[in-house]
Motif scaffolding. Structure first.
Motif, PDB file in Angstrom:
ATOM      1  N   GLU A  81      18.515 -18.128  -0.394  1.00 34.56           N
ATOM      2  CA  GLU A  81      19.069 -16.969   0.301  1.00 34.56           C
ATOM      3  C   GLU A  81      20.584 -16.871   0.151  1.00 34.56           C
ATOM      4  O   GLU A  81      21.274 -16.350   1.021  1.00 34.56           O
ATOM      5  CB  GLU A  81      18.683 -16.994   1.778  1.00 34.56           C
ATOM      6  CG  GLU A  81      17.184 -16.913   2.008  1.00 34.56           C
ATOM      7  CD  GLU A  81      16.826 -16.858   3.476  1.00 34.56           C
ATOM      8  OE1 GLU A  81      17.767 -17.007   4.298  1.00 34.56           O
ATOM      9  OE2 GLU A  81      15.651 -16.650   3.803  1.00 34.56           O
ATOM     10  N   GLN A  82      21.113 -17.392  -0.941  1.00 35.87           N
ATOM     11  CA  GLN A  82      22.537 -17.289  -1.246  1.00 35.87           C
ATOM     12  C   GLN A  82      22.713 -16.747  -2.649  1.00 35.87           C
ATOM     13  O   GLN A  82      21.901 -16.992  -3.531  1.00 35.87           O
ATOM     14  CB  GLN A  82      23.236 -18.649  -1.127  1.00 35.87           C
ATOM     15  CG  GLN A  82      23.368 -19.169   0.297  1.00 35.87           C
ATOM     16  CD  GLN A  82      24.140 -20.476   0.350  1.00 35.87           C
ATOM     17  OE1 GLN A  82      24.209 -21.200  -0.647  1.00 35.87           O
ATOM     18  NE2 GLN A  82      24.726 -20.775   1.498  1.00 35.87           N
ATOM     19  N   LEU A  83      23.780 -16.010  -2.837  1.00 34.63           N
ATOM     20  CA  LEU A  83      24.081 -15.428  -4.129  1.00 34.63           C
ATOM     21  C   LEU A  83      25.445 -15.926  -4.583  1.00 34.63           C
ATOM     22  O   LEU A  83      26.435 -15.805  -3.865  1.00 34.63           O
ATOM     23  CB  LEU A  83      24.084 -13.900  -4.061  1.00 34.63           C
ATOM     24  CG  LEU A  83      24.377 -13.161  -5.376  1.00 34.63           C
ATOM     25  CD1 LEU A  83      23.251 -13.405  -6.379  1.00 34.63           C
ATOM     26  CD2 LEU A  83      24.564 -11.676  -5.128  1.00 34.63           C
ATOM     27  N   THR A  84      25.482 -16.509  -5.776  1.00 30.75           N
ATOM     28  CA  THR A  84      26.733 -17.019  -6.333  1.00 30.75           C
ATOM     29  C   THR A  84      27.168 -16.132  -7.478  1.00 30.75           C
ATOM     30  O   THR A  84      26.430 -15.932  -8.444  1.00 30.75           O
ATOM     31  CB  THR A  84      26.564 -18.462  -6.842  1.00 30.75           C
ATOM     32  OG1 THR A  84      26.117 -19.296  -5.768  1.00 30.75           O
ATOM     33  CG2 THR A  84      27.892 -18.992  -7.367  1.00 30.75           C
ATOM     34  N   LEU A  85      28.367 -15.577  -7.347  1.00 35.83           N
ATOM     35  CA  LEU A  85      28.965 -14.759  -8.398  1.00 35.83           C
ATOM     36  C   LEU A  85      30.075 -15.553  -9.066  1.00 35.83           C
ATOM     37  O   LEU A  85      30.987 -16.047  -8.400  1.00 35.83           O
ATOM     38  CB  LEU A  85      29.535 -13.458  -7.827  1.00 35.83           C
ATOM     39  CG  LEU A  85      28.544 -12.437  -7.269  1.00 35.83           C
ATOM     40  CD1 LEU A  85      29.294 -11.227  -6.724  1.00 35.83           C
ATOM     41  CD2 LEU A  85      27.562 -11.997  -8.339  1.00 35.83           C
ATOM     42  N   THR A  86      30.004 -15.674 -10.391  1.00 38.97           N
ATOM     43  CA  THR A  86      31.004 -16.410 -11.161  1.00 38.97           C
ATOM     44  C   THR A  86      31.610 -15.495 -12.202  1.00 38.97           C
ATOM     45  O   THR A  86      30.901 -14.903 -13.022  1.00 38.97           O
ATOM     46  CB  THR A  86      30.379 -17.632 -11.858  1.00 38.97           C
ATOM     47  OG1 THR A  86      29.728 -18.461 -10.888  1.00 38.97           O
ATOM     48  CG2 THR A  86      31.450 -18.442 -12.566  1.00 38.97           C
ATOM     49  N   CYS A  87      32.937 -15.354 -12.171  1.00 40.24           N
ATOM     50  CA  CYS A  87      33.632 -14.492 -13.127  1.00 40.24           C
ATOM     51  C   CYS A  87      33.608 -15.139 -14.505  1.00 40.24           C
ATOM     52  O   CYS A  87      33.960 -16.315 -14.664  1.00 40.24           O
ATOM     53  CB  CYS A  87      35.065 -14.250 -12.667  1.00 40.24           C
ATOM     54  SG  CYS A  87      36.034 -13.235 -13.804  1.00 40.24           S
ATOM     55  N   MET A  88      33.214 -14.382 -15.500  1.00 39.26           N
ATOM     56  CA  MET A  88      33.136 -14.904 -16.855  1.00 39.26           C
ATOM     57  C   MET A  88      34.509 -15.025 -17.511  1.00 39.26           C
ATOM     58  O   MET A  88      34.659 -15.730 -18.516  1.00 39.26           O
ATOM     59  CB  MET A  88      32.247 -13.987 -17.712  1.00 39.26           C
ATOM     60  CG  MET A  88      30.839 -13.800 -17.147  1.00 39.26           C
ATOM     61  SD  MET A  88      29.943 -15.362 -16.985  1.00 39.26           S
ATOM     62  CE  MET A  88      29.767 -15.791 -18.720  1.00 39.26           C
ATOM     63  N   ASP A  89      35.530 -14.368 -16.939  1.00 41.96           N
ATOM     64  CA  ASP A  89      36.858 -14.396 -17.546  1.00 41.96           C
ATOM     65  C   ASP A  89      37.689 -15.595 -17.100  1.00 41.96           C
ATOM     66  O   ASP A  89      38.319 -16.266 -17.912  1.00 41.96           O
ATOM     67  CB  ASP A  89      37.617 -13.106 -17.225  1.00 41.96           C
ATOM     68  CG  ASP A  89      36.980 -11.895 -17.889  1.00 41.96           C
ATOM     69  OD1 ASP A  89      36.273 -12.084 -18.893  1.00 41.96           O
ATOM     70  OD2 ASP A  89      37.186 -10.770 -17.399  1.00 41.96           O
ATOM     71  N   ASN A  90      37.709 -15.863 -15.785  1.00 45.77           N
ATOM     72  CA  ASN A  90      38.573 -16.936 -15.282  1.00 45.77           C
ATOM     73  C   ASN A  90      37.836 -18.065 -14.576  1.00 45.77           C
ATOM     74  O   ASN A  90      38.453 -19.035 -14.151  1.00 45.77           O
ATOM     75  CB  ASN A  90      39.629 -16.362 -14.317  1.00 45.77           C
ATOM     76  CG  ASN A  90      38.999 -15.556 -13.187  1.00 45.77           C
ATOM     77  OD1 ASN A  90      37.846 -15.764 -12.809  1.00 45.77           O
ATOM     78  ND2 ASN A  90      39.768 -14.621 -12.640  1.00 45.77           N
ATOM     79  N   GLY A  91      36.522 -17.958 -14.438  1.00 49.12           N
ATOM     80  CA  GLY A  91      35.746 -19.031 -13.826  1.00 49.12           C
ATOM     81  C   GLY A  91      35.727 -19.029 -12.315  1.00 49.12           C
ATOM     82  O   GLY A  91      35.070 -19.891 -11.705  1.00 49.12           O
ATOM     83  N   ASN A  92      36.430 -18.116 -11.668  1.00 51.71           N
ATOM     84  CA  ASN A  92      36.391 -18.052 -10.210  1.00 51.71           C
ATOM     85  C   ASN A  92      34.998 -17.661  -9.743  1.00 51.71           C
ATOM     86  O   ASN A  92      34.301 -16.891 -10.402  1.00 51.71           O
ATOM     87  CB  ASN A  92      37.416 -17.042  -9.688  1.00 51.71           C
ATOM     88  CG  ASN A  92      38.846 -17.476  -9.951  1.00 51.71           C
ATOM     89  OD1 ASN A  92      39.116 -18.672 -10.147  1.00 51.71           O
ATOM     90  ND2 ASN A  92      39.771 -16.527  -9.964  1.00 51.71           N
TER      91      ASN A  92
END
Length: 279
Positions: free
Chosen positions: A245-256
């Motif tokens: 029940e958690q969603l993890t968003l990871t930026c492909m440009d800077n890794g944040n």
């Protein structure tokens, strides 16, 4: 989340964002500063001209400011609650100019308008806060103030003793007599310019016109590049991973990345969050 982006207007045709855009703030600091300034300016205007006129200026300035912002909005999300505030500031300046002779502390009032305007405009140079809505709101507020704020309630303000601009009653009487001759022309020109501005911006937005193609430097009135953020107009991509029940968003440009305590969100909101994480 209701923010305004060019892709949402031109590709997805989400025109409802034109009505949510002026209601959103870019964080707690923006919310506190904006509401404090609205209360400070709005109370004094209501005391002098009444809530109906001021409320009408507030709403129309917010809408016209949104239309101006839609002409310059780029791919990154932006919010424009400052458009209504700048409408009140423009109306205050208009009322001050029209009744300049009858105010006793005119320079204090003028300094207050300039200080609040500059402070909020500088705040609009930060990411996600749209300054074009502020510019459009200020111009429309000034024009509407020229039409609607011509007769301040002198007796009521004198009783409340809370107005931003105090009156000299003798100067007020002389000013009112002189205004009977020249005010109709001034008001007619102002309402004509406001109507042209409203109609022109509305047609341009519906046609999907992007003013950034004709004015390359205009974007710097909305965002100044810094080491802490980017003003680049680009689409960001994020990797999404759902678990427990958690969603993890990871930026492909800077890794944040950011972990969200929910998974059922729309693609539009996911794109907005991705822009925030990657900026």
């Amino acid at each position: 989340m209701g923010a305004l982006r060019r892709t949402f207007l031109t590709e997805n045709h989400q025109t409802w964002r034109l009505f949510t855009f002026p209601c959103l703030h870019a964080g707690a600091i923006h919310l506190v500063i904006n509401l404090s300034c609205v209360i400070f300016v709005g109370i004094h205007l209501e005391q002098e001209f009444g809530p109906i006129m001021v409320g009408l200026i507030y709403i129309l300035s917010a809408f016209v400011g949104t239309l101006v912002a839609a002409l310059f909005v780029e791919k990154r999300p932006s919010v424009g609650s400052s458009g209504a505030l700048f409408g009140l500031l423009g109306a205050t300046l208009s009322a001050l100019i029209q009744n300049w002779e009858m105010y006793t502390n005119k320079f204090t009032a003028l300094a207050s308008v300039i200080f609040v305007s500059i402070g909020n405009f500088l705040l609009g140079l930060l990411p996600y806060v749209d300054n074009f809505s502020s510019i459009g709101g200020f111009i429309s507020g000034f024009l509407l103030g020229s039409v609607l704020l011509s007769s301040p309630k002198v007796k009521q303000v004198a009783q409340d003793k809370g107005g931003l601009m105090d009156y000299d009653l003798k100067s007020y009487i002389k000013s009112r007599l002189r205004q009977k001759l020249d005010r109709p022309v001034y008001r007619s020109v102002s309402i004509l310019l406001f109507g042209l501005m409203l109609a022109g911006c509305l047609v341009a937005v519906l046609q999907g016109i992007n003013m950034n193609q004709y004015c390359g430097w205009c974007r710097y009135a909305d965002c100044v590049p810094s080491k802490s953020w980017s003003c680049r107009d680009m689409e960001y991509s994020c990797e999404t991973m759902a678990s427990n029940e958690q969603l993890t968003l990871t930026c492909m440009d800077n890794g944040n990345f950011r972990v969200l305590p929910f998974t059922n969100i729309s693609q539009a909101r996911t794109n907005d969050l991705c822009s925030v994480i990657c900026s």
